[in-house]
Motif scaffolding. Sequence first.
Motif, mmCIF file in Angstrom:
data_model
loop_
_atom_site.group_PDB
_atom_site.id
_atom_site.type_symbol
_atom_site.label_atom_id
_atom_site.label_comp_id
_atom_site.label_asym_id
_atom_site.label_seq_id
_atom_site.Cartn_x
_atom_site.Cartn_y
_atom_site.Cartn_z
ATOM 1 N N PHE A 88 -29.544 23.588 25.597
ATOM 2 C CA PHE A 88 -28.091 23.622 25.778
ATOM 3 C C PHE A 88 -27.454 24.776 25.005
ATOM 4 C CE2 PHE A 88 -28.893 18.956 26.337
ATOM 5 C CZ PHE A 88 -28.539 18.896 27.678
ATOM 6 N N HIS A 89 -26.550 25.508 25.668
ATOM 7 C CA HIS A 89 -25.766 26.553 25.003
ATOM 8 C C HIS A 89 -24.421 26.006 24.531
ATOM 9 C CE1 HIS A 89 -28.570 29.516 26.796
ATOM 10 N NE2 HIS A 89 -28.191 30.258 25.787
ATOM 11 N N ASN A 90 -23.932 24.947 25.207
ATOM 12 C CA ASN A 90 -22.680 24.334 24.772
ATOM 13 C C ASN A 90 -22.661 22.850 25.105
ATOM 14 O OD1 ASN A 90 -20.735 23.606 27.128
ATOM 15 N ND2 ASN A 90 -21.569 25.604 27.737
ATOM 16 N N LEU A 91 -21.803 22.128 24.381
ATOM 17 C CA LEU A 91 -21.692 20.668 24.547
ATOM 18 C C LEU A 91 -20.269 20.276 24.934
ATOM 19 C CD1 LEU A 91 -23.662 19.511 21.356
ATOM 20 C CD2 LEU A 91 -24.573 19.947 23.643
ATOM 21 N N GLN A 92 -19.623 21.113 25.733
ATOM 22 C CA GLN A 92 -18.226 20.870 26.102
ATOM 23 C C GLN A 92 -18.010 19.492 26.735
ATOM 24 O OE1 GLN A 92 -15.490 22.797 25.453
ATOM 25 N NE2 GLN A 92 -16.881 24.052 24.215
ATOM 26 N N ALA A 93 -19.033 18.969 27.397
ATOM 27 C CA ALA A 93 -18.893 17.710 28.136
ATOM 28 C C ALA A 93 -18.688 16.481 27.253
ATOM 29 C CB ALA A 93 -20.106 17.497 29.042
ATOM 30 N N ILE A 94 -18.882 16.614 25.929
ATOM 31 C CA ILE A 94 -18.751 15.424 25.075
ATOM 32 C C ILE A 94 -17.321 15.213 24.581
ATOM 33 C CG2 ILE A 94 -21.137 15.716 24.299
ATOM 34 C CD1 ILE A 94 -19.948 16.456 21.520
ATOM 35 N N ALA A 95 -16.432 16.136 24.914
ATOM 36 C CA ALA A 95 -15.085 16.139 24.333
ATOM 37 C C ALA A 95 -14.333 14.818 24.494
ATOM 38 C CB ALA A 95 -14.258 17.275 24.930
ATOM 39 N N LYS A 96 -14.523 14.153 25.625
ATOM 40 C CA LYS A 96 -13.732 12.946 25.896
ATOM 41 C C LYS A 96 -14.519 11.652 25.722
ATOM 42 C CE LYS A 96 -10.476 15.365 28.880
ATOM 43 N NZ LYS A 96 -9.867 15.470 30.228
ATOM 44 N N LEU A 97 -15.636 11.743 25.038
ATOM 45 C CA LEU A 97 -16.411 10.530 24.746
ATOM 46 C C LEU A 97 -15.811 9.878 23.501
ATOM 47 C CD1 LEU A 97 -20.041 11.867 25.349
ATOM 48 C CD2 LEU A 97 -18.622 10.501 26.907
ATOM 49 N N ASN A 98 -14.729 9.164 23.711
ATOM 50 C CA ASN A 98 -13.897 8.707 22.592
ATOM 51 C C ASN A 98 -14.472 7.566 21.764
ATOM 52 O OD1 ASN A 98 -11.910 10.632 23.119
ATOM 53 N ND2 ASN A 98 -10.965 9.329 24.683
ATOM 54 N N ASN A 99 -15.649 7.065 22.152
ATOM 55 C CA ASN A 99 -16.308 6.032 21.350
ATOM 56 C C ASN A 99 -17.587 6.538 20.694
ATOM 57 O OD1 ASN A 99 -14.631 3.610 21.697
ATOM 58 N ND2 ASN A 99 -15.146 3.807 23.860
ATOM 59 N N LEU A 100 -17.875 7.834 20.867
ATOM 60 C CA LEU A 100 -19.114 8.404 20.348
ATOM 61 C C LEU A 100 -19.124 8.402 18.816
ATOM 62 C CD1 LEU A 100 -21.729 9.684 21.475
ATOM 63 C CD2 LEU A 100 -20.670 11.915 21.092
ATOM 64 N N GLN A 101 -20.167 7.821 18.246
ATOM 65 C CA GLN A 101 -20.286 7.744 16.788
ATOM 66 C C GLN A 101 -21.401 8.622 16.242
ATOM 67 O OE1 GLN A 101 -20.624 3.627 15.617
ATOM 68 N NE2 GLN A 101 -18.707 3.049 16.604
ATOM 69 N N THR A 102 -22.485 8.775 17.019
ATOM 70 C CA THR A 102 -23.636 9.555 16.568
ATOM 71 C C THR A 102 -23.992 10.618 17.600
ATOM 72 O OG1 THR A 102 -24.525 7.642 15.378
ATOM 73 C CG2 THR A 102 -26.041 9.447 15.823
#
Length: 294
Positions: A88-102
Amino acid sequence: QKKRAMGTSQSKPVNKTDKSVARQKMETASKTGVLSLREHKLEQIPPKVFELTNVRTLDLSHNKLKILSIRLTNLTNLKSLNLDNNSFHNLQAIAKLNNLQTLSAGKNLLGMKPKQQQQQQRQKPTPPLPVLPTSLKQIKLDSNHFDSVPEQLLSTTLTKLVKLDLSHNNIAALPPSISNLAGLTELNLSHNSIPSLCPEIAKLVKLKSLNLSYNSIQVSSAIMKWTEQNPQPLPKALFEDTLIIDLNLEGNKMTNTQLNEFDGFETFLERRQKLKSKNIYGGALTDLSVCGLH
């Protein structure tokens, strides 16, 4: 011969990277909320994954993935995401994972400078990280290509962040804005190129563990006189104002004797001795072994 042929035909479904196994895992995950597609030789994330909206834990590590689909935002219940050992070069897709803890994304291509691509496209490359979910408690981004701490990691909104691992990168300095991560208890900066720490590190008042092994910290002279022009590489306030008890300095060009002469270091030793006396760590702490110096 017949038995041998049967054995050959049966060996395929046993293979953990088989597509049928992945399908079965996804069916099970719809009930359990846990999905591991680790070491499945995936070059793209199976579309079915994005339909598993109840998944809380997703492991996509050790694959051949290059693009993190924006469809990942469908997984609104995701709490743990492992993307280790991909491309992966970027992780832009995680921006709206509002419950992500780890979040774990070690051994990727984050922070790599695509020089030729920039010249050809003449456009600003996509940042490796988006504005991060404020729910994050642990972030692991070791073994990437960062030459500085990404500004997205230094946000005042990351109030729940307690563990940050940026080891094995190319980071040359810790910016003053590190003080924004006031809840941090563990910071791993091992195997970078950091020569000293900024005074703001002492504002991490909850910090207990700091790994600075194999960096560029050095003390040139036997007799140390710290001045504004030649400040102590580890600020006095780091030892006095934080809760630090675990400090690893192995692989830096300095000795135990020199460390003992640092202003504030005695306070650090006293704090550790008190903990040792209380047997909080089962007596495992010895005065200087944790610093890794001789």
